[in-house]
Design a protein around this motif. Structure first.
Motif, mmCIF file in Angstrom:
data_model
loop_
_atom_site.group_PDB
_atom_site.id
_atom_site.type_symbol
_atom_site.label_atom_id
_atom_site.label_comp_id
_atom_site.label_asym_id
_atom_site.label_seq_id
_atom_site.Cartn_x
_atom_site.Cartn_y
_atom_site.Cartn_z
ATOM 1 N N MET A 257 3.167 0.662 6.240
ATOM 2 C CA MET A 257 3.029 1.567 5.101
ATOM 3 C C MET A 257 4.242 1.455 4.169
ATOM 4 S SD MET A 257 0.082 2.978 5.142
ATOM 5 C CE MET A 257 0.347 4.247 3.906
ATOM 6 N N ASP A 258 4.213 0.457 3.280
ATOM 7 C CA ASP A 258 5.306 0.286 2.318
ATOM 8 C C ASP A 258 5.098 1.216 1.124
ATOM 9 O OD1 ASP A 258 3.239 -0.891 0.835
ATOM 10 O OD2 ASP A 258 3.833 -2.928 1.388
ATOM 11 N N GLU A 259 5.975 1.143 0.169
ATOM 12 C CA GLU A 259 5.908 2.045 -0.983
ATOM 13 C C GLU A 259 4.625 1.845 -1.787
ATOM 14 O OE1 GLU A 259 9.376 1.723 -3.364
ATOM 15 O OE2 GLU A 259 10.769 2.365 -1.767
ATOM 16 N N THR A 260 4.160 0.603 -1.880
ATOM 17 C CA THR A 260 2.935 0.332 -2.645
ATOM 18 C C THR A 260 1.734 1.029 -2.017
ATOM 19 O OG1 THR A 260 3.794 -1.823 -3.351
ATOM 20 C CG2 THR A 260 1.407 -1.463 -3.515
ATOM 21 N N LEU A 261 1.581 0.919 -0.702
ATOM 22 C CA LEU A 261 0.462 1.560 -0.023
ATOM 23 C C LEU A 261 0.575 3.086 -0.075
ATOM 24 C CD1 LEU A 261 -0.177 -0.655 3.148
ATOM 25 C CD2 LEU A 261 -1.625 -0.398 1.128
ATOM 26 N N ARG A 262 1.786 3.587 0.074
ATOM 27 C CA ARG A 262 1.963 5.041 0.019
ATOM 28 C C ARG A 262 1.591 5.584 -1.355
ATOM 29 N NH1 ARG A 262 4.436 7.393 4.325
ATOM 30 N NH2 ARG A 262 5.371 5.973 5.869
ATOM 31 N N ALA A 263 1.892 4.825 -2.389
ATOM 32 C CA ALA A 263 1.524 5.264 -3.742
ATOM 33 C C ALA A 263 0.006 5.283 -3.912
ATOM 34 C CB ALA A 263 2.173 4.345 -4.775
ATOM 35 N N LYS A 264 -0.670 4.272 -3.345
ATOM 36 C CA LYS A 264 -2.133 4.240 -3.436
ATOM 37 C C LYS A 264 -2.780 5.379 -2.659
ATOM 38 C CE LYS A 264 -2.537 -0.806 -4.058
ATOM 39 N NZ LYS A 264 -3.279 -0.782 -5.343
ATOM 40 N N CYS A 265 -2.078 5.881 -1.631
ATOM 41 C CA CYS A 265 -2.621 6.958 -0.796
ATOM 42 C C CYS A 265 -2.228 8.346 -1.296
ATOM 43 C CB CYS A 265 -2.121 6.809 0.641
ATOM 44 S SG CYS A 265 -2.753 5.356 1.513
ATOM 45 N N ALA A 266 -1.507 8.405 -2.391
ATOM 46 C CA ALA A 266 -0.938 9.682 -2.828
ATOM 47 C C ALA A 266 -1.999 10.746 -3.109
ATOM 48 C CB ALA A 266 -0.071 9.458 -4.066
ATOM 49 N N LYS A 267 -3.166 10.352 -3.558
ATOM 50 C CA LYS A 267 -4.199 11.319 -3.928
ATOM 51 C C LYS A 267 -5.130 11.686 -2.770
ATOM 52 C CE LYS A 267 -4.340 9.964 -8.799
ATOM 53 N NZ LYS A 267 -5.205 9.477 -9.918
ATOM 54 N N ILE A 268 -4.915 11.074 -1.614
ATOM 55 C CA ILE A 268 -5.763 11.365 -0.449
ATOM 56 C C ILE A 268 -5.246 12.637 0.215
ATOM 57 C CG2 ILE A 268 -6.555 10.535 1.791
ATOM 58 C CD1 ILE A 268 -6.325 7.705 0.722
#
Length: 327
Positions: A257-268
């Motif tokens: 879970m890098d920063e890119t994936l965490r950003a994509k998951c922010a709205k979940i």
């Protein structure tokens, strides 16, 4: 002074005014109530409160009136729940019972939930008999493969929920891409395992399942417990399933879970990550199996048969007529 006879009459009169004891016949009548004479709506109300496996094994066999109520009311079988009977796996033909339950729905079945109760033939039967199916949950069903799922799933265009937990023989050959295309209204998908395998040294495409799941564009909830997908597969899911509200990827240890994936998951709103607690997981969790560990024997699966494969007893056990005829 009143006479003794007068006194006796008064005492006798007081005794006569005591409330009478209920006749014993009333108690006997209560004890011998004829349950077969209950009106149909009363029998139906009782059956609606029972488990479907229990109905097939018990009340549906009581007498003609109860049998008719259990067999001839399609509404009773509109949502079939056969979960929670794993202990019967080696005792009864649960696949045959599942077919009997679906047949009783008379084409109106909208949900089928089965544990050890779904094989290749049953899936095809369900596809023919339940065109309005919206929810399909199969748990610990080992006797169907990608080919059977591919053939059956195209018959469920209204499907909104699909679970294939502990179904170890499905997931390859792009079958989930077929699911995504055949079921455009699918909103909940659960494909969970009891153990994580590290396939790094095998040449296995670890993102094959995830790339198929990415075609399920209307998903709101996704659980992939113990899956071997990598950042590539998770990225494909997040980029295509834009309505996700709940994502559970616990024990998916190939995901970083890098920063890119965490950003994509922010709205979940509900997010469970690979190393999060498994205390509330529905199934028994096993230790991960890594590429450099000793081969796993599979003995802890806890299932098997009490019958010899080439015996007459086993043929009888597998015969769907055991629960199709007259059920």
């Amino acid at each position: 002074m009143p006479s003794s006879s007068s006194s006796l009459r008064r005492r006798g009169g007081r005794r006569g005014r005591n409330p009478p004891m209920p006749p014993p016949a009333a108690e006997e009548e209560e004890e011998t109530r004829d349950w077969a004479e209950l009106p149909l709506d009363a029998i139906s109300a009782i059956l609606h409160k029972l488990d479907h496996v229990d109905i097939l094994m018990g009340p549906g066999q009581v007498c003609r009136s109860w049998r008719g109520a259990a067999r001839d009311e399609p509404e009773l079988w509109r949502r079939i729940d056969m979960l929670g009977h794993a202990e019967l796996f080696n005792e009864l033909n649960l696949h045959g019972m599942a077919q009997a339950a679906v047949r009783r729905s008379a084409g109106r079945c909208e949900a089928f939930w089965g544990e050890y109760a779904g094989d290749h033939d049953f899936l095809l039967y369900l596809g023919d008999q339940a065109p309005s199916l919206k929810s399909l949950r199969l748990i610990s069903c080992y006797n169907f493969f990608d080919e059977g799922l591919t053939e059956a799933i195209v018959k469920f265009p209204l499907l909104e929920e699909l679970e294939l937990s502990l179904c170890s023989n499905v997931g390859e050959s792009g079958v989930f891409g077929v699911v995504g295309n055949a079921c455009p209204q699918l909103k909940r998908f659960r494909f969970s395992k009891d153990v994580f395998y590290d396939f790094e040294a095998s040449g296995y495409d670890r993102d094959d399942e995830a790339l198929g799941i990415a075609s399920m564009r209307e998903l709101r909830s996704l659980q992939l417990f113990g899956n071997c997908l990598t950042n590539k597969g998770l990225t494909a899911i997040l980029d295509n399933c834009l309505h996700l509200e709940s994502l559970d990827i616990r024990h998916c240890f190939n995901v970083n879970m890098d920063e890119t994936l965490r950003a994509k998951c922010a709205k979940i709103s509900t997010l469970r990550l690979p190393h999060d607690s498994t205390d509330d997981y529905d199934f028994q969790v096993q230790e991960p199996v890594w590429a450099d560990s000793e081969p796993w024997s599979g003995d802890s699966m806890g299932y098997g048969s009490d019958y010899e494969l080439d015996s007459e007893d086993y043929d009888d056990y597998c015969d769907p007529s055991r629960y199709l005829d007259g059920v």
